[in-house]
Design a protein around this motif. Structure first.
Motif, PDB file in Angstrom:
ATOM      1  N   THR A 103      23.739  -2.148  -5.927  1.00 37.71           N
ATOM      2  CA  THR A 103      23.971  -3.297  -5.050  1.00 37.71           C
ATOM      3  C   THR A 103      25.368  -3.254  -4.459  1.00 37.71           C
ATOM      4  OG1 THR A 103      22.426  -4.646  -6.304  1.00 37.71           O
ATOM      5  CG2 THR A 103      24.002  -5.803  -4.926  1.00 37.71           C
ATOM      6  N   VAL A 104      26.356  -2.992  -5.294  1.00 37.39           N
ATOM      7  CA  VAL A 104      27.745  -2.947  -4.805  1.00 37.39           C
ATOM      8  C   VAL A 104      27.939  -1.804  -3.816  1.00 37.39           C
ATOM      9  CG1 VAL A 104      30.129  -2.562  -5.527  1.00 37.39           C
ATOM     10  CG2 VAL A 104      28.682  -4.097  -6.829  1.00 37.39           C
ATOM     11  N   ALA A 105      27.411  -0.630  -4.142  1.00 31.60           N
ATOM     12  CA  ALA A 105      27.567   0.524  -3.255  1.00 31.60           C
ATOM     13  C   ALA A 105      26.844   0.315  -1.924  1.00 31.60           C
ATOM     14  CB  ALA A 105      27.049   1.791  -3.943  1.00 31.60           C
ATOM     15  N   ALA A 106      25.645  -0.226  -1.979  1.00 32.12           N
ATOM     16  CA  ALA A 106      24.885  -0.450  -0.751  1.00 32.12           C
ATOM     17  C   ALA A 106      25.517  -1.548   0.100  1.00 32.12           C
ATOM     18  CB  ALA A 106      23.442  -0.815  -1.091  1.00 32.12           C
ATOM     19  N   LEU A 107      26.037  -2.581  -0.535  1.00 33.12           N
ATOM     20  CA  LEU A 107      26.710  -3.641   0.219  1.00 33.12           C
ATOM     21  C   LEU A 107      27.971  -3.112   0.883  1.00 33.12           C
ATOM     22  CD1 LEU A 107      26.452  -6.588   0.976  1.00 33.12           C
ATOM     23  CD2 LEU A 107      27.786  -7.166  -1.046  1.00 33.12           C
ATOM     24  N   ALA A 108      28.712  -2.245   0.198  1.00 29.99           N
ATOM     25  CA  ALA A 108      29.894  -1.632   0.808  1.00 29.99           C
ATOM     26  C   ALA A 108      29.501  -0.761   1.997  1.00 29.99           C
ATOM     27  CB  ALA A 108      30.646  -0.804  -0.233  1.00 29.99           C
ATOM     28  N   ALA A 109      28.434   0.025   1.853  1.00 28.30           N
ATOM     29  CA  ALA A 109      27.982   0.864   2.966  1.00 28.30           C
ATOM     30  C   ALA A 109      27.539   0.016   4.148  1.00 28.30           C
ATOM     31  CB  ALA A 109      26.843   1.773   2.505  1.00 28.30           C
ATOM     32  N   ALA A 110      26.839  -1.078   3.872  1.00 24.34           N
ATOM     33  CA  ALA A 110      26.372  -1.949   4.957  1.00 24.34           C
ATOM     34  C   ALA A 110      27.539  -2.621   5.668  1.00 24.34           C
ATOM     35  CB  ALA A 110      25.412  -3.002   4.398  1.00 24.34           C
ATOM     36  N   LYS A 111      28.515  -3.087   4.915  1.00 23.37           N
ATOM     37  CA  LYS A 111      29.673  -3.755   5.519  1.00 23.37           C
ATOM     38  C   LYS A 111      30.513  -2.790   6.347  1.00 23.37           C
ATOM     39  CE  LYS A 111      29.431  -8.014   4.121  1.00 23.37           C
ATOM     40  NZ  LYS A 111      29.384  -9.113   5.065  1.00 23.37           N
ATOM     41  N   ILE A 112      30.742  -1.593   5.819  1.00 24.75           N
ATOM     42  CA  ILE A 112      31.516  -0.593   6.562  1.00 24.75           C
ATOM     43  C   ILE A 112      30.749  -0.159   7.811  1.00 24.75           C
ATOM     44  CG2 ILE A 112      32.421   1.760   6.472  1.00 24.75           C
ATOM     45  CD1 ILE A 112      33.078   1.184   3.501  1.00 24.75           C
ATOM     46  N   GLY A 113      29.448   0.037   7.674  1.00 22.77           N
ATOM     47  CA  GLY A 113      28.630   0.400   8.833  1.00 22.77           C
ATOM     48  C   GLY A 113      28.653  -0.675   9.905  1.00 22.77           C
ATOM     49  N   ALA A 114      28.585  -1.937   9.498  1.00 18.78           N
ATOM     50  CA  ALA A 114      28.613  -3.035  10.468  1.00 18.78           C
ATOM     51  C   ALA A 114      29.953  -3.087  11.183  1.00 18.78           C
ATOM     52  CB  ALA A 114      28.348  -4.365   9.762  1.00 18.78           C
ATOM     53  N   ALA A 115      31.044  -2.899  10.446  1.00 21.16           N
ATOM     54  CA  ALA A 115      32.367  -2.945  11.060  1.00 21.16           C
ATOM     55  C   ALA A 115      32.566  -1.797  12.045  1.00 21.16           C
ATOM     56  CB  ALA A 115      33.443  -2.910   9.981  1.00 21.16           C
ATOM     57  N   ARG A 116      32.129  -0.606  11.661  1.00 15.15           N
ATOM     58  CA  ARG A 116      32.275   0.543  12.573  1.00 15.15           C
ATOM     59  C   ARG A 116      31.361   0.430  13.776  1.00 15.15           C
ATOM     60  NH1 ARG A 116      33.290   6.271  10.156  1.00 15.15           N
ATOM     61  NH2 ARG A 116      33.240   6.515  12.397  1.00 15.15           N
ATOM     62  N   PHE A 117      30.164  -0.117  13.573  1.00 17.19           N
ATOM     63  CA  PHE A 117      29.234  -0.298  14.679  1.00 17.19           C
ATOM     64  C   PHE A 117      29.787  -1.299  15.684  1.00 17.19           C
ATOM     65  CE2 PHE A 117      25.294  -2.060  16.575  1.00 17.19           C
ATOM     66  CZ  PHE A 117      24.751  -0.877  17.048  1.00 17.19           C
ATOM     67  N   ALA A 118      30.361  -2.383  15.180  1.00 12.25           N
ATOM     68  CA  ALA A 118      30.939  -3.389  16.079  1.00 12.25           C
ATOM     69  C   ALA A 118      32.188  -2.851  16.767  1.00 12.25           C
ATOM     70  CB  ALA A 118      31.273  -4.652  15.296  1.00 12.25           C
ATOM     71  N   ALA A 119      32.993  -2.075  16.062  1.00  6.67           N
ATOM     72  CA  ALA A 119      34.217  -1.530  16.655  1.00  6.67           C
ATOM     73  C   ALA A 119      33.925  -0.514  17.746  1.00  6.67           C
ATOM     74  CB  ALA A 119      35.090  -0.898  15.575  1.00  6.67           C
ATOM     75  N   SER A 120      32.772   0.135  17.651  1.00  4.91           N
ATOM     76  CA  SER A 120      32.426   1.144  18.664  1.00  4.91           C
ATOM     77  C   SER A 120      31.664   0.549  19.841  1.00  4.91           C
ATOM     78  CB  SER A 120      31.582   2.249  18.031  1.00  4.91           C
ATOM     79  OG  SER A 120      30.286   1.766  17.734  1.00  4.91           O
ATOM     80  N   TYR A 121      31.558  -0.772  19.879  1.00  8.13           N
ATOM     81  CA  TYR A 121      30.792  -1.459  20.933  1.00  8.13           C
ATOM     82  C   TYR A 121      29.359  -0.954  20.995  1.00  8.13           C
ATOM     83  CZ  TYR A 121      35.302  -3.219  22.375  1.00  8.13           C
ATOM     84  OH  TYR A 121      36.531  -3.834  22.382  1.00  8.13           O
ATOM     85  N   ALA A 122      28.749  -0.821  19.834  1.00 12.83           N
ATOM     86  CA  ALA A 122      27.339  -0.448  19.655  1.00 12.83           C
ATOM     87  C   ALA A 122      27.018   0.954  20.161  1.00 12.83           C
ATOM     88  CB  ALA A 122      26.426  -1.465  20.330  1.00 12.83           C
ATOM     89  N   GLU A 123      27.992   1.863  20.091  1.00 14.36           N
ATOM     90  CA  GLU A 123      27.735   3.240  20.509  1.00 14.36           C
ATOM     91  C   GLU A 123      27.639   4.214  19.343  1.00 14.36           C
ATOM     92  OE1 GLU A 123      30.359   4.577  23.523  1.00 14.36           O
ATOM     93  OE2 GLU A 123      29.784   3.014  24.927  1.00 14.36           O
ATOM     94  N   ASP A 124      28.116   3.832  18.173  1.00 12.71           N
ATOM     95  CA  ASP A 124      28.066   4.691  16.997  1.00 12.71           C
ATOM     96  C   ASP A 124      26.732   4.483  16.285  1.00 12.71           C
ATOM     97  OD1 ASP A 124      28.543   6.271  14.822  1.00 12.71           O
ATOM     98  OD2 ASP A 124      30.375   5.241  14.183  1.00 12.71           O
ATOM     99  N   ALA A 125      25.777   5.356  16.576  1.00 15.00           N
ATOM    100  CA  ALA A 125      24.431   5.200  16.022  1.00 15.00           C
ATOM    101  C   ALA A 125      24.407   5.422  14.512  1.00 15.00           C
ATOM    102  CB  ALA A 125      23.473   6.175  16.700  1.00 15.00           C
ATOM    103  N   LEU A 126      25.254   6.315  14.017  1.00 17.88           N
ATOM    104  CA  LEU A 126      25.292   6.565  12.580  1.00 17.88           C
ATOM    105  C   LEU A 126      25.773   5.325  11.828  1.00 17.88           C
ATOM    106  CD1 LEU A 126      24.929   8.579  10.265  1.00 17.88           C
ATOM    107  CD2 LEU A 126      27.312   9.266  10.620  1.00 17.88           C
ATOM    108  N   ALA A 127      26.753   4.640  12.369  1.00 22.61           N
ATOM    109  CA  ALA A 127      27.229   3.411  11.732  1.00 22.61           C
ATOM    110  C   ALA A 127      26.139   2.343  11.750  1.00 22.61           C
ATOM    111  CB  ALA A 127      28.480   2.907  12.440  1.00 22.61           C
TER     112      ALA A 127
END
Length: 121
Positions: A70-94
């Motif tokens: 749970t902790v690892a998956a929540l960290a991955a989801a939060k980091i992915g969301a932050a990177r996705f938002a920072a890339s203006y929805a262009e980072d598909a991997l995030a």
């Protein structure tokens, strides 16, 4: 064995009820995915918990696996969301980390709750 299966059903219902009421959305999941992650993660978590029950993994190990997952998956989801938002929805991997991270959060929660509900002295 019957107690463990009832605990598994209860864990799935609890996780899906929390997702249905919007808890995952409030914690950062995308509103479009909020219910989908409950179905996918709940089914994956139920399958994993059932395998762990059949292999006779002790409840404290299932609980630890669920908590760490749970902790690892929540960290991955939060980091992915932050990177996705920072890339203006262009980072598909995030974006995939964000989506799959929330699915893994739901799956790990089902495993953890099953271990807690099925715990016996």
């Amino acid at each position: 064995m019957g107690r463990q299966v009832f605990a598994l059903a209860g864990a799935f219902v609890i996780v899906f009820a929390c997702v249905w009421m919007g808890l995952s959305e409030r914690l950062g999941a995308h509103p479009f995915w909020a219910v989908k992650i409950g179905w996918l993660g709940g089914a994956a978590g139920a399958g994993l918990a059932l395998v762990l029950i059949l292999v006779r993994v002790p409840p404290r190990w299932r609980l630890a696996l669920g908590a760490v997952g749970t902790v690892a998956a929540l960290a991955a989801a939060k980091i992915g969301a932050a990177r996705f938002a920072a890339s203006y929805a262009e980072d598909a991997l995030a974006g995939r980390f964000w989506f799959i991270g929330w699915i893994c959060v739901a799956a790990a929660l089902v495993v953890m709750l099953q271990a807690l509900l099925g715990w016996r002295r």
